[in-house]
Design a protein around this motif. Sequence first.
Motif, PDB file in Angstrom:
ATOM      1  N   ARG A 143       0.815  -1.226   0.000  1.00  0.00           N
ATOM      2  CA  ARG A 143       0.000   0.000   0.000  1.00  0.00           C
ATOM      3  C   ARG A 143       0.840   1.265   0.000  1.00  0.00           C
ATOM      4  N   ARG A 197     -12.165  -9.166  -3.085  1.00  0.00           N
ATOM      5  CA  ARG A 197     -12.724  -7.882  -2.615  1.00  0.00           C
ATOM      6  C   ARG A 197     -12.540  -7.749  -1.105  1.00  0.00           C
ATOM      7  N   SER A 201     -10.145  -4.981   0.855  1.00  0.00           N
ATOM      8  CA  SER A 201     -10.727  -4.061   1.827  1.00  0.00           C
ATOM      9  C   SER A 201     -10.018  -4.178   3.181  1.00  0.00           C
ATOM     10  N   GLY A 204      -6.871  -2.329   3.365  1.00  0.00           N
ATOM     11  CA  GLY A 204      -6.951  -0.876   3.333  1.00  0.00           C
ATOM     12  C   GLY A 204      -7.114  -0.262   1.968  1.00  0.00           C
ATOM     13  N   TRP A 205      -7.355  -1.088   0.940  1.00  0.00           N
ATOM     14  CA  TRP A 205      -7.577  -0.578  -0.409  1.00  0.00           C
ATOM     15  C   TRP A 205      -9.065  -0.323  -0.633  1.00  0.00           C
ATOM     16  N   LYS A 206      -9.380   0.739  -1.356  1.00  0.00           N
ATOM     17  CA  LYS A 206     -10.757   1.037  -1.723  1.00  0.00           C
ATOM     18  C   LYS A 206     -10.928   0.846  -3.220  1.00  0.00           C
ATOM     19  N   GLU A 208     -12.272   1.210  -6.764  1.00  0.00           N
ATOM     20  CA  GLU A 208     -12.949   2.307  -7.455  1.00  0.00           C
ATOM     21  C   GLU A 208     -13.722   1.813  -8.674  1.00  0.00           C
ATOM     22  N   ALA A 276      -7.943   0.058  -7.508  1.00  0.00           N
ATOM     23  CA  ALA A 276      -8.209   0.481  -6.140  1.00  0.00           C
ATOM     24  C   ALA A 276      -7.149   1.484  -5.705  1.00  0.00           C
ATOM     25  N   ARG A 277      -7.517   2.293  -4.712  1.00  0.00           N
ATOM     26  CA  ARG A 277      -6.576   3.281  -4.150  1.00  0.00           C
ATOM     27  C   ARG A 277      -6.591   3.173  -2.626  1.00  0.00           C
TER      28      ARG A 277
END
Length: 277
Positions: A143, A197, A201, A204-206, A208, A276-277
Amino acid sequence: MVDEIVTCMASNNDMSDIQRIQTEHRVKLAEFWGVKAGARVLEIGCGQGDTTAVLAHFVKENGFVHGVDIGSRAYGAPITLGESADYIMRSALGKQVKMEFEIDILASEVEFPINSFDYIVLSHCSWYLESHEALLSILKKIRKWGKQLCFAEWDTNINTIEQYPHVLAVLIQAQYESFKQTSEANVRTLFTPSDIRKLASEAGWKIENEDSIYSPKLQDGEWEVGQVLSEFETELNHLNDMPEKLASLIKSEVSILKDHIQKQEMKPLSTFTFTAR
C-alpha cells in the motif's frame, strides 16, 4: 499495437499465435486500468512477462516497469522465466523494463520508497500464492509503495456452460493442492472475486472500478483441463494423508469433467479485474 508487443516476446519465435492471443487479453487489462505514458509500475508476479511487455508498451520510453517474481529464472517451460525476461529486456521495450526473480515480496529486505510507483499490478498471479493470509499480507505491505492497485485474476463466476470445464479443473486442483506444503502448480490457492474484494478491503484498499473481461480465445482453460486429466492420478497417489472419501470425490469430479468436454465446446473463464486506491 499487439504485433509490435509480440515481437518483443521470446515466444514470438515458435508460438506467435498463442502469444498474440495472450497479449490481446492483457492489452484489455491495461486499457481498463488506465495505465498512462510516463508512469512507473511495479508488477508483482511478473512470470514470463506477458503483462510486463504490455505495461512497458503503455508507459512508453519515459516510463518504467519493474517486474518481480518469487520463481527462479529456471522455472517454466518450454521457455523459462529467465529466458523470457532476457528477451524482453533486449527488445525494443527493454529500456523501460527491469525483471527480477527469486524475489519474495514479503521478505523484510524487500522495500521500496513511499509512493515510488504510480501503479502496482498483480495480474493472473494470486492463485500461485500459498494461502489467503499470503495475499492479505502482500496487499497490506504494498500500500505504501504506490498510488493505485491494478488487479486481475480468473473470475470463478461462469456465464456460459462452456466455461464450466475451466472452473471445474481449477476446483479439482485446488482440492489436492490444499494438502501440500510446497508446490509449483498453477493453482495453489483458489480466490473468488468475493474473496479478493474482502482481502483488498481488509488491507486498506478502496476499489474504485471493477469489471469482468471475457477473452474467449484464451487457451488457459484448455491448459488447466489438460493438466488435470494428465496428472490427477499421480497427484492423488502421492498424497497419503488425503481421506479416501475425498480422493473418491475428486475422481468423480474428473469423470464429470471428461464427460462434459466430450459433449461441449470449452471456453476460458472471464477475468475479474479492478482498480483500487
